[in-house]
Design a protein around this motif. Structure first.
Motif, PDB file in Angstrom:
ATOM      1  N   UNK A 237       1.179  -1.144  -0.531  1.00  0.00           N
ATOM      2  CA  UNK A 237       0.010  -0.377  -0.143  1.00  0.00           C
ATOM      3  C   UNK A 237       0.918   1.121   0.199  1.00  0.00           C
ATOM      4  N   UNK A 238       0.139   2.133  -1.183  1.00  0.00           N
ATOM      5  CA  UNK A 238       1.276   3.263  -0.986  1.00  0.00           C
ATOM      6  C   UNK A 238       1.055   4.661  -1.484  1.00  0.00           C
ATOM      7  N   UNK A 239       1.237   5.506  -1.064  1.00  0.00           N
ATOM      8  CA  UNK A 239       1.323   6.884  -0.930  1.00  0.00           C
ATOM      9  C   UNK A 239       1.446   7.643  -2.395  1.00  0.00           C
ATOM     10  N   UNK A 240       0.590   8.810  -2.409  1.00  0.00           N
ATOM     11  CA  UNK A 240       0.942   9.743  -4.223  1.00  0.00           C
ATOM     12  C   UNK A 240       2.042   9.123  -4.569  1.00  0.00           C
TER      13      UNK A 240
ATOM     14  N   UNK B 126      -4.616  12.630   2.208  1.00  0.00           N
ATOM     15  CA  UNK B 126      -5.083  13.462   2.042  1.00  0.00           C
ATOM     16  C   UNK B 126      -5.917  14.582   1.936  1.00  0.00           C
ATOM     17  N   UNK B 127      -6.926  13.369   0.701  1.00  0.00           N
ATOM     18  CA  UNK B 127      -7.995  13.487   0.122  1.00  0.00           C
ATOM     19  C   UNK B 127      -8.886  13.582   1.145  1.00  0.00           C
ATOM     20  N   UNK B 128     -10.270  13.680   0.394  1.00  0.00           N
ATOM     21  CA  UNK B 128     -11.112  13.486   0.929  1.00  0.00           C
ATOM     22  C   UNK B 128     -11.825  12.482   1.694  1.00  0.00           C
TER      23      UNK B 128
ATOM     24  N   UNK C  92      -1.572  17.744  -3.895  1.00  0.00           N
ATOM     25  CA  UNK C  92      -1.442  18.170  -2.673  1.00  0.00           C
ATOM     26  C   UNK C  92      -1.058  19.585  -2.301  1.00  0.00           C
ATOM     27  N   UNK C  93      -1.148  20.660  -2.565  1.00  0.00           N
ATOM     28  CA  UNK C  93      -1.387  22.127  -2.780  1.00  0.00           C
ATOM     29  C   UNK C  93      -0.286  22.190  -1.180  1.00  0.00           C
TER      30      UNK C  93
END
Length: 223
Positions: A5-8, A37-39, A213-214
């Motif tokens: 399982x990975x992040x972006x 960090x999405x919804x 991700x801003x």
């Protein structure tokens, strides 16, 4: 069955390290990229699948066994396959490689904070703090020492591709993203890392991700 399982891929340096470990092992695995960090992030990280790592990525499931943290995943892959895929055979080189990997794992907070990973960016060199400049100089010294002492057998830190290169690959992408000036030997090493097929595959995949991700686009964060 191995499931990672990975992040972006654009932003998550720790995920990149875990993924490179699995690719280096040669083992077949399923990968699941979870947008950070999405919804749905808070709800998702509270699920059973994330419980062992308290919601952090990367996270490796091997049937009912779970391994979290990039360095632990490297070691687990070495246990499953051959340790020489990850660590130099020479005792002195292996000790240095492990020390460098551990220092990368625990240090360089200023560089992480001021130059968050973003493999889709290419920007002019920002104004860096003294702490970040010190981090960069320390990394360059480590690279120079590894190459001078143990790098004669190939283009990477200890000659052959190793866990040390896995741990420092996201630093290579950071130096590229933020146009960090480096000496010629480091430019060559960075070029060789970026040409490694696994690193190139990761960077290519990151270009097609739809998520932004801003806080990492603006130069703030610790991905």
């Amino acid at each position: 069955m191995l499931k990672l399982i990975l992040g972006n891929k654009a932003y998550s340096s720790w995920s990149m390290r875990g993924w490179l470990a699995l690719k280096t092992s040669g083992l077949e695995f399923e990968e699941l990229v979870v947008p950070l960090y999405d919804g749905g992030w808070d709800e998702r990280r509270e699920g059973d699948e994330f419980a062992p790592s308290s919601g952090k990525v990367p996270l490796l499931w091997h049937d009912d066994l779970v391994v979290w943290d990039s360095l632990a995943i490297i070691e687990y892959c070495a246990d499953l396959t051959r340790r020489e895929l990850f660590w130099p055979e020479d005792l002195g080189a292996r000790a240095m490689a492990r020390s460098m990997a551990a220092e990368m794992h625990s240090s360089f907070a200023a560089l992480r904070r001021e130059c968050p990973m973003n493999v889709r960016r290419d920007v002019p060199t920002p104004n860096l703090s003294r702490e970040t400049i010190a981090d960069i100089n320390r990394i360059l010294v480590l690279w120079a020492q590894a190459r001078a002492r143990h790098g004669s057998g190939g283009p990477f830190l200890f000659g052959a591709w190793s866990a040390a290169d896995i741990m420092y690959a996201p630093v290579v992408t950071r130096f590229l993203t933020y146009s960090i000036p480096v000496p010629p030997f480091a430019r060559q090493y960075m070029s060789d890392v970026l040409r490694h097929p696994h690193v190139a595959e990761w960077i290519d995949a990151a270009q097609d991700e739809p998520w932004v991700i801003e806080q990492y686009e603006g130069g703030q964060g610790t991905a």
